[in-house]
Design a protein around this motif. Sequence first.
Motif, PDB file in Angstrom:
ATOM      1  N   SER A 198     -36.928 -16.819  16.709  1.00 41.65           N
ATOM      2  CA  SER A 198     -37.402 -15.552  17.269  1.00 41.65           C
ATOM      3  C   SER A 198     -37.570 -15.643  18.785  1.00 41.65           C
ATOM      4  O   SER A 198     -37.823 -14.636  19.445  1.00 41.65           O
ATOM      5  CB  SER A 198     -38.734 -15.158  16.622  1.00 41.65           C
ATOM      6  OG  SER A 198     -39.767 -16.047  17.004  1.00 41.65           O
ATOM      7  N   ILE A 199     -37.418 -16.844  19.347  1.00 41.76           N
ATOM      8  CA  ILE A 199     -37.475 -17.030  20.800  1.00 41.76           C
ATOM      9  C   ILE A 199     -36.058 -17.226  21.308  1.00 41.76           C
ATOM     10  O   ILE A 199     -35.345 -18.136  20.859  1.00 41.76           O
ATOM     11  CB  ILE A 199     -38.336 -18.248  21.177  1.00 41.76           C
ATOM     12  CG1 ILE A 199     -39.762 -18.064  20.657  1.00 41.76           C
ATOM     13  CG2 ILE A 199     -38.346 -18.473  22.690  1.00 41.76           C
ATOM     14  CD1 ILE A 199     -40.643 -19.280  20.859  1.00 41.76           C
ATOM     15  N   ALA A 200     -35.640 -16.384  22.230  1.00 43.33           N
ATOM     16  CA  ALA A 200     -34.278 -16.467  22.785  1.00 43.33           C
ATOM     17  C   ALA A 200     -34.251 -17.524  23.878  1.00 43.33           C
ATOM     18  O   ALA A 200     -34.759 -17.302  24.971  1.00 43.33           O
ATOM     19  CB  ALA A 200     -33.844 -15.112  23.328  1.00 43.33           C
ATOM     20  N   LYS A 201     -33.674 -18.665  23.568  1.00 40.26           N
ATOM     21  CA  LYS A 201     -33.637 -19.773  24.537  1.00 40.26           C
ATOM     22  C   LYS A 201     -32.348 -19.687  25.351  1.00 40.26           C
ATOM     23  O   LYS A 201     -31.248 -19.689  24.802  1.00 40.26           O
ATOM     24  CB  LYS A 201     -33.736 -21.115  23.810  1.00 40.26           C
ATOM     25  CG  LYS A 201     -34.987 -21.234  22.943  1.00 40.26           C
ATOM     26  CD  LYS A 201     -34.936 -22.446  22.058  1.00 40.26           C
ATOM     27  CE  LYS A 201     -36.040 -22.375  21.011  1.00 40.26           C
ATOM     28  NZ  LYS A 201     -35.793 -21.350  19.973  1.00 40.26           N
ATOM     29  N   LYS A 202     -32.512 -19.658  26.644  1.00 45.15           N
ATOM     30  CA  LYS A 202     -31.381 -19.624  27.565  1.00 45.15           C
ATOM     31  C   LYS A 202     -31.254 -21.017  28.176  1.00 45.15           C
ATOM     32  O   LYS A 202     -32.147 -21.470  28.891  1.00 45.15           O
ATOM     33  CB  LYS A 202     -31.597 -18.590  28.653  1.00 45.15           C
ATOM     34  CG  LYS A 202     -31.928 -17.203  28.124  1.00 45.15           C
ATOM     35  CD  LYS A 202     -30.730 -16.522  27.498  1.00 45.15           C
ATOM     36  CE  LYS A 202     -29.765 -16.030  28.551  1.00 45.15           C
ATOM     37  NZ  LYS A 202     -28.629 -15.279  27.953  1.00 45.15           N
ATOM     38  N   ARG A 203     -30.142 -21.696  27.889  1.00 39.62           N
ATOM     39  CA  ARG A 203     -29.969 -23.095  28.321  1.00 39.62           C
ATOM     40  C   ARG A 203     -29.185 -23.168  29.629  1.00 39.62           C
ATOM     41  O   ARG A 203     -28.128 -22.558  29.758  1.00 39.62           O
ATOM     42  CB  ARG A 203     -29.283 -23.896  27.209  1.00 39.62           C
ATOM     43  CG  ARG A 203     -30.175 -24.081  25.993  1.00 39.62           C
ATOM     44  CD  ARG A 203     -29.489 -24.825  24.860  1.00 39.62           C
ATOM     45  NE  ARG A 203     -30.447 -25.179  23.821  1.00 39.62           N
ATOM     46  CZ  ARG A 203     -30.887 -24.357  22.882  1.00 39.62           C
ATOM     47  NH1 ARG A 203     -30.432 -23.113  22.849  1.00 39.62           N
ATOM     48  NH2 ARG A 203     -31.769 -24.757  21.985  1.00 39.62           N
ATOM     49  N   TYR A 204     -29.727 -23.943  30.568  1.00 39.08           N
ATOM     50  CA  TYR A 204     -29.103 -24.116  31.871  1.00 39.08           C
ATOM     51  C   TYR A 204     -28.965 -25.611  32.184  1.00 39.08           C
ATOM     52  O   TYR A 204     -29.687 -26.432  31.629  1.00 39.08           O
ATOM     53  CB  TYR A 204     -29.921 -23.416  32.957  1.00 39.08           C
ATOM     54  CG  TYR A 204     -30.080 -21.930  32.701  1.00 39.08           C
ATOM     55  CD1 TYR A 204     -29.019 -21.056  32.909  1.00 39.08           C
ATOM     56  CD2 TYR A 204     -31.284 -21.415  32.241  1.00 39.08           C
ATOM     57  CE1 TYR A 204     -29.158 -19.681  32.659  1.00 39.08           C
ATOM     58  CE2 TYR A 204     -31.433 -20.050  31.991  1.00 39.08           C
ATOM     59  CZ  TYR A 204     -30.362 -19.192  32.203  1.00 39.08           C
ATOM     60  OH  TYR A 204     -30.501 -17.847  31.948  1.00 39.08           O
ATOM     61  N   ASN A 205     -28.048 -25.916  33.075  1.00 33.71           N
ATOM     62  CA  ASN A 205     -27.770 -27.326  33.378  1.00 33.71           C
ATOM     63  C   ASN A 205     -28.855 -28.002  34.203  1.00 33.71           C
ATOM     64  O   ASN A 205     -28.909 -29.230  34.251  1.00 33.71           O
ATOM     65  CB  ASN A 205     -26.426 -27.460  34.103  1.00 33.71           C
ATOM     66  CG  ASN A 205     -25.257 -27.176  33.186  1.00 33.71           C
ATOM     67  OD1 ASN A 205     -25.343 -27.397  31.976  1.00 33.71           O
ATOM     68  ND2 ASN A 205     -24.167 -26.678  33.735  1.00 33.71           N
ATOM     69  N   SER A 206     -29.685 -27.239  34.862  1.00 38.44           N
ATOM     70  CA  SER A 206     -30.708 -27.831  35.724  1.00 38.44           C
ATOM     71  C   SER A 206     -31.941 -26.950  35.767  1.00 38.44           C
ATOM     72  O   SER A 206     -31.890 -25.747  35.460  1.00 38.44           O
ATOM     73  CB  SER A 206     -30.162 -28.011  37.143  1.00 38.44           C
ATOM     74  OG  SER A 206     -29.973 -26.743  37.756  1.00 38.44           O
ATOM     75  N   LEU A 207     -33.062 -27.549  36.180  1.00 36.70           N
ATOM     76  CA  LEU A 207     -34.273 -26.764  36.383  1.00 36.70           C
ATOM     77  C   LEU A 207     -34.143 -25.842  37.584  1.00 36.70           C
ATOM     78  O   LEU A 207     -34.797 -24.804  37.643  1.00 36.70           O
ATOM     79  CB  LEU A 207     -35.481 -27.693  36.563  1.00 36.70           C
ATOM     80  CG  LEU A 207     -36.124 -28.258  35.297  1.00 36.70           C
ATOM     81  CD1 LEU A 207     -37.360 -29.074  35.646  1.00 36.70           C
ATOM     82  CD2 LEU A 207     -36.495 -27.148  34.315  1.00 36.70           C
ATOM     83  N   ASP A 208     -33.303 -26.215  38.543  1.00 35.78           N
ATOM     84  CA  ASP A 208     -33.037 -25.324  39.680  1.00 35.78           C
ATOM     85  C   ASP A 208     -32.582 -23.960  39.167  1.00 35.78           C
ATOM     86  O   ASP A 208     -33.100 -22.916  39.587  1.00 35.78           O
ATOM     87  CB  ASP A 208     -31.958 -25.913  40.587  1.00 35.78           C
ATOM     88  CG  ASP A 208     -32.501 -26.999  41.499  1.00 35.78           C
ATOM     89  OD1 ASP A 208     -33.720 -27.028  41.738  1.00 35.78           O
ATOM     90  OD2 ASP A 208     -31.697 -27.817  41.978  1.00 35.78           O
TER      91      ASP A 208
END
Length: 261
Positions: A162-172
């Motif tokens: 129920s949580i839409a997780k958006k994955r990115y390559n860096s914390l930046d």
Amino acid sequence: MLHIHTHLPHTIRRLAPALLLAVLLVFGAGAAHAAALTVAYSDDAPWSMKQNGAPTGIAVDILREAASRAGIDLSFTHTTRKKCYSLLAKGAADLMLEIQQESGVDRFADLITPPYLTGRNHVVYALKKTADQYPRYEKLRWHYVAVQRGKKTFEPFATDRSIAKKRYNSLDTAFSRLLHRQVHAVATTEAEGGYWLATHQDEARRVARTGIRYKGYDPVYFAVSKKSEHQKAARSLGPAIISMIQDGSIEDIRARYTMGY
């Protein structure tokens, strides 16, 4: 004069064992200290990274302090994470940072106990204006949350659909999306998020930690190659790590990188 010469060999014979022991201690200590252990490390801020041509990071500084207490010299090899494993397996590197129990390195390396970290605190950041909207985990449902690709998160967050997780390559990128209101929050570890904010203080003024915090037991170790010629020296890091845990040195090192964030 003849009397002195007559007893000189006897005096030397009596002193010889003590002199020999002193020589062995001096040269033995020097030899042990001169045997430098090669450490393989990769970029994984704030734990390990290369800055201005030199290794730095929380795990690097912990290892340096432990090695100093154990009288061990270190040399560092910077490469990819995959190459670090290869160097450790072949014995081309004596030590490697950031090893967890399930990593599979037990085939070619041993963990140095105790772990220098027993776990990592997982936290959630939001914009200061909205951080109060997330006092607990359930409030994240039906919202977009940025996470760093390849990094562990916490349960039940990790498996909650129920949580839409958006994955990115860096914390930046993750924090950039937050600042541009493209996601509602960023989920990461306390140390990694704190380090990012400490090194981006202009952006940090607009970000705040929410009330969501999970402490996970996930021990992290240094590992010594089974092919290392310096296994005995490497294992002497264990007592040094214990002393650092007891006197608070490890927490002090972590605090230097997060600066209170």
